[in-house]
Design a protein around this motif. Structure first.
Motif, PDB file in Angstrom:
ATOM      1  N   ASP A  25      81.232  -1.224 -77.332  1.00  0.00           N
ATOM      2  CA  ASP A  25      80.492  -2.411 -76.899  1.00  0.00           C
ATOM      3  C   ASP A  25      80.511  -3.503 -77.963  1.00  0.00           C
ATOM      4  O   ASP A  25      80.577  -4.698 -77.645  1.00  0.00           O
ATOM      5  N   ASP A  29      81.587  -7.378 -77.528  1.00  0.00           N
ATOM      6  CA  ASP A  29      80.430  -8.258 -77.456  1.00  0.00           C
ATOM      7  C   ASP A  29      80.868  -9.675 -77.800  1.00  0.00           C
ATOM      8  O   ASP A  29      81.576  -9.906 -78.779  1.00  0.00           O
ATOM      9  N   ARG A  49      90.598  -4.639 -72.251  1.00  0.00           N
ATOM     10  CA  ARG A  49      89.509  -3.681 -72.003  1.00  0.00           C
ATOM     11  C   ARG A  49      90.033  -2.428 -71.313  1.00  0.00           C
ATOM     12  O   ARG A  49      89.646  -1.304 -71.664  1.00  0.00           O
ATOM     13  N   SER A  53      89.691   1.207 -73.089  1.00  0.00           N
ATOM     14  CA  SER A  53      88.799   2.188 -72.465  1.00  0.00           C
ATOM     15  C   SER A  53      89.582   3.366 -71.902  1.00  0.00           C
ATOM     16  O   SER A  53      89.136   4.523 -71.980  1.00  0.00           O
ATOM     17  N   ARG A 274      68.521  -7.623 -79.850  1.00  0.00           N
ATOM     18  CA  ARG A 274      68.583  -7.109 -78.481  1.00  0.00           C
ATOM     19  C   ARG A 274      67.436  -7.653 -77.640  1.00  0.00           C
ATOM     20  O   ARG A 274      67.577  -7.864 -76.433  1.00  0.00           O
ATOM     21  N   ARG A 323      80.934   4.947 -68.757  1.00  0.00           N
ATOM     22  CA  ARG A 323      80.910   3.545 -69.166  1.00  0.00           C
ATOM     23  C   ARG A 323      81.272   3.370 -70.639  1.00  0.00           C
ATOM     24  O   ARG A 323      81.779   2.327 -71.047  1.00  0.00           O
ATOM     25  N   HIS A 324      80.952   4.377 -71.430  1.00  0.00           N
ATOM     26  CA  HIS A 324      81.128   4.289 -72.874  1.00  0.00           C
ATOM     27  C   HIS A 324      81.901   5.516 -73.376  1.00  0.00           C
ATOM     28  O   HIS A 324      81.333   6.411 -73.998  1.00  0.00           O
TER      29      HIS A 324
END
Length: 439
Positions: A25, A29, A49, A53, A274, A323-324
């Motif tokens: 992430d 970012d 991406r 990934s 955040r 997702r990660h």
């Protein structure tokens, strides 16, 4: 050369994640990524991406390919070569890229590096051989086992049994869908955005695209949130007009749920940066009934108790691997033990802030029982003045298979099966609902 810049960046980013333990992430970012990435066309950014990934998600298979096709291990100074090969293998095996383009541009990348260029012939040979033998090699691989660290596979087998452990690992091989939580009328927004309403009430979209360009984004009608992540806040029931704390609140999906339901929300998180994102999101969603507090829960104390608390405790995030995928590289058994100790301290501390008769929902996006079921059992066994209020199927869209024998919520990545029109799956989440004794 078309496509070269995207592949160069993908190789650079993969190296940072695999060799320097940089979170995925963080690399993408908008505030920390490189100008070279920001300057790419949107299509090329999406391709970067996808390459990164996919290489992470399938890293076990990719490295198995390299072991099969490279006779002698490469020296440490050839790290760049390995990363170029990993991105090239990802393209040939798992992405819709012509083999010749993957091979040619990988060789060009190797040739432009002062040290790596000595292995240009090896890169060319390995990738050309793979292009010829890819069907044979894929058929001989156990994807679920190869792409899952042994310690994780063993822990899931012990917790859920061998069949469900394998189903979890297989679910991680596909990218997660895009789920939205809407303020109202899910059917209308599903129709407007070309998605479908899930049994749990979330709207799942079939396609991708820029989030901020979708209808309803600027108007604040919905926010991105995995279908499983949307469930814990619902366990607090009717929160209209009540004082509710969302602890470890960022990025704010659960805060938005509670505020949209009419709660007066205090959102607490350790990270001021955040929390700025939370403020921005609440502004876009037109949810003014949120107070944000940047604080460490181990030292902060509220002035008054709350009617209800949602503690989304820091965890290993093994439930979010779809997702990660970098989680499998970045987390270890030691991390789980450290986080479990922190969760225990936080649960004991914040439970004192719940009014008598009030609700406390403890949740984590982890598949590890040490961070879920075991925390609640130990908390109650130690004599905490709480009782468990079991989750009912109708509270979570009839997802009865996600309710444990003890009455807690436990979603697994293979829950919410796919349909002809929609991808399946959800994040792995644990949540327990506790009610504080009246006296």
């Amino acid at each position: 050369m078309p496509g070269l810049a995207a592949r160069r960046l993908a190789t650079d980013i993969l190296a940072k994640i695999v060799e320097k333990n940089r979170p995925l992430d963080m690399e993408f970012d908008s505030r920390s990524t490189t100008p070279a990435f920001r300057n790419l066309a949107p299509k090329d950014r999406a391709f970067v991406r996808a390459m990164v990934s996919t290489a992470l998600r399938r890293l076990g298979q990719i490295d198995d390919v390299l072991r099969r096709l490279i006779e002698k291990p490469l020296p440490d100074k050839a790290d760049r070569v390995v990363d170029i090969l990993r991105v090239g293998v990802a393209q040939i095996l798992f992405l819709d890229v012509p083999d010749h383009a993957a091979v040619s541009l990988s060789v060009t990348l190797t040739d432009e590096d002062r040290i790596a260029k000595a292995w240009k012939g090896l890169v060319n040979g390995v990738l050309r051989t793979l292009a010829r033998r890819k069907d044979e090699i894929l058929a001989d691989q156990d994807a679920a086992a190869l792409n899952t660290p042994e310690w994780l596979f063993e822990s899931w087998t012990a917790a859920y049994g061998p069949e469900r452990a394998r189903a979890i690992a297989e679910a991680h091989l596909t990218e997660a869908a895009l789920d939205l939580t809407v303020k109202s009328d899910p059917a209308r927004w599903a129709a407007a955005l070309g998605g479908a309403v899930l049994p749990t009430g979330s709207v799942r979209l079939a396609g991708g695209g820029a989030i901020d360009k979708l209808e309803g984004f600027l108007e604040g009608e919905w926010w991105v949130q995995d279908a499983a992540a949307a469930l814990p806040a619902r366990l607090l029931g009717d929160v209209k007009g009540r004082q509710v704390a969302d602890l470890c609140a960022a990025p704010g999906g659960k805060t938005a749920e509670l505020a949209a339901a009419g709660a007066e929300v205090t959102a607490v998180d350790l990270s001021p940066e955040r929390l700025e994102r939370v403020k921005q999101n609440m502004g876009r969603l037109r949810l003014p009934n949120v107070r944000v507090v940047a604080a460490d829960l181990e030292t902060w104390t509220p002035k008054e108790s709350f009617d209800a608390i949602l503690l989304d405790a820091p965890c290993s995030a093994t439930g979010t691997i779809r997702r990660h995928p970098d989680v499998m590289l970045l987390k270890s058994p030691e991390d789980v033990a450290t986080l479990a100790a922190l969760q225990k301290r936080l649960l004991e501390r914040v439970s004192a802030w719940v009014k008598p008769g009030g609700a406390l929902v403890y949740c984590t996006c982890s598949l590890q029982p040490e961070e879920g079921e075991a925390q609640i059992e130990a908390f109650l066994a130690a004599g905490a003045p709480f009782r468990r209020l079991p989750v009912r199927p109708e509270e979570i869209g009839g997802l009865a298979q996600a309710i444990t024998l003890a009455g807690d919520l436990r979603t697994l990545p293979f829950h919410l099966p796919a349909t002809d029109a929609q991808p399946g799956g959800c994040d792995g989440f644990f949540a327990a609902r506790l009610i504080r004794n009246e006296s």
